[in-house]
Write a protein that holds these residues in place. Structure first.
Motif, PDB file in Angstrom:
ATOM      1  N   GLN A 194      51.232  36.581  53.124  1.00  0.00           N
ATOM      2  CA  GLN A 194      52.629  36.112  51.801  1.00  0.00           C
ATOM      3  C   GLN A 194      51.915  35.972  50.625  1.00  0.00           C
ATOM      4  N   MET A 195      52.006  35.035  50.643  1.00  0.00           N
ATOM      5  CA  MET A 195      51.191  34.217  49.388  1.00  0.00           C
ATOM      6  C   MET A 195      50.458  35.340  48.440  1.00  0.00           C
ATOM      7  N   GLN A 196      49.468  35.704  48.824  1.00  0.00           N
ATOM      8  CA  GLN A 196      48.461  36.466  48.755  1.00  0.00           C
ATOM      9  C   GLN A 196      48.975  37.935  48.122  1.00  0.00           C
ATOM     10  N   ASP A 197      49.970  38.975  48.510  1.00  0.00           N
ATOM     11  CA  ASP A 197      50.955  39.492  48.222  1.00  0.00           C
ATOM     12  C   ASP A 197      52.031  39.453  47.092  1.00  0.00           C
ATOM     13  N   ARG A 198      52.510  38.234  46.525  1.00  0.00           N
ATOM     14  CA  ARG A 198      52.762  37.900  45.720  1.00  0.00           C
ATOM     15  C   ARG A 198      52.385  37.293  44.175  1.00  0.00           C
ATOM     16  N   PHE A 199      50.729  36.829  44.712  1.00  0.00           N
ATOM     17  CA  PHE A 199      50.140  36.546  43.611  1.00  0.00           C
ATOM     18  C   PHE A 199      49.946  37.925  43.217  1.00  0.00           C
ATOM     19  N   ASP A 200      49.221  39.114  43.963  1.00  0.00           N
ATOM     20  CA  ASP A 200      49.069  40.220  43.290  1.00  0.00           C
ATOM     21  C   ASP A 200      50.218  40.490  42.623  1.00  0.00           C
ATOM     22  N   GLU A 201      51.300  41.202  43.147  1.00  0.00           N
ATOM     23  CA  GLU A 201      52.703  41.209  42.387  1.00  0.00           C
ATOM     24  C   GLU A 201      52.803  40.528  40.737  1.00  0.00           C
ATOM     25  N   MET A 202      52.966  39.314  40.461  1.00  0.00           N
ATOM     26  CA  MET A 202      52.824  39.002  39.554  1.00  0.00           C
ATOM     27  C   MET A 202      51.115  38.973  38.683  1.00  0.00           C
ATOM     28  N   GLN A 203      50.183  39.242  39.410  1.00  0.00           N
ATOM     29  CA  GLN A 203      49.171  39.712  38.664  1.00  0.00           C
ATOM     30  C   GLN A 203      49.833  40.999  37.900  1.00  0.00           C
ATOM     31  N   GLY A 204      50.153  41.615  38.570  1.00  0.00           N
ATOM     32  CA  GLY A 204      50.608  43.159  37.996  1.00  0.00           C
ATOM     33  C   GLY A 204      51.447  43.185  37.159  1.00  0.00           C
ATOM     34  N   THR A 205      52.537  42.372  36.837  1.00  0.00           N
ATOM     35  CA  THR A 205      53.167  41.445  35.928  1.00  0.00           C
ATOM     36  C   THR A 205      52.775  41.338  35.006  1.00  0.00           C
ATOM     37  N   ILE A 206      52.293  39.973  35.273  1.00  0.00           N
ATOM     38  CA  ILE A 206      51.668  39.457  33.786  1.00  0.00           C
ATOM     39  C   ILE A 206      50.788  40.827  33.106  1.00  0.00           C
ATOM     40  N   VAL A 207      49.612  41.666  33.864  1.00  0.00           N
ATOM     41  CA  VAL A 207      49.187  42.583  33.209  1.00  0.00           C
ATOM     42  C   VAL A 207      49.709  43.394  32.301  1.00  0.00           C
ATOM     43  N   SER A 208      51.050  44.298  32.733  1.00  0.00           N
ATOM     44  CA  SER A 208      51.334  45.155  32.349  1.00  0.00           C
ATOM     45  C   SER A 208      52.435  44.509  30.971  1.00  0.00           C
TER      46      SER A 208
END
Length: 77
Positions: A27-41
């Motif tokens: 769950q933490m890895q999924d959330r991290f990946d989601e946040m990373q995508g949001t930040i890059v966007s």
């Protein structure tokens, strides 16, 4: 392995804890990946906005009669 090692690995509470930790890490890895995508966007969006602002400022300066030569002289200082 000795008997104690086998007993620990077969203990139901150890298996539950292991499953819980694995699920939590996933769950933490999924959330991290989601946040990373949001930040890059958001960074991409900010870059586009800065480019638009730069273009608008250049157009305004040209409308006011500033030439590219004068713009280059201003950048040197």
């Amino acid at each position: 392995m000795n008997d104690r090692g086998q007993q620990i690995s077969e203990d139901p509470s150890t298996k539950e804890l292991n499953n819980f930790v694995q699920t939590l890490l996933k769950q933490m890895q999924d959330r991290f990946d989601e946040m990373q995508g949001t930040i890059v966007s958001r960074i991409d969006d900010m870059g586009k906005r800065i480019d638009d602002i730069e273009k608008s400022v250049t157009e305004l300066m040209n409308d006011l009669g500033f030439s590219d030569d004068e713009n280059e002289k201003g950048k040197q200082f």
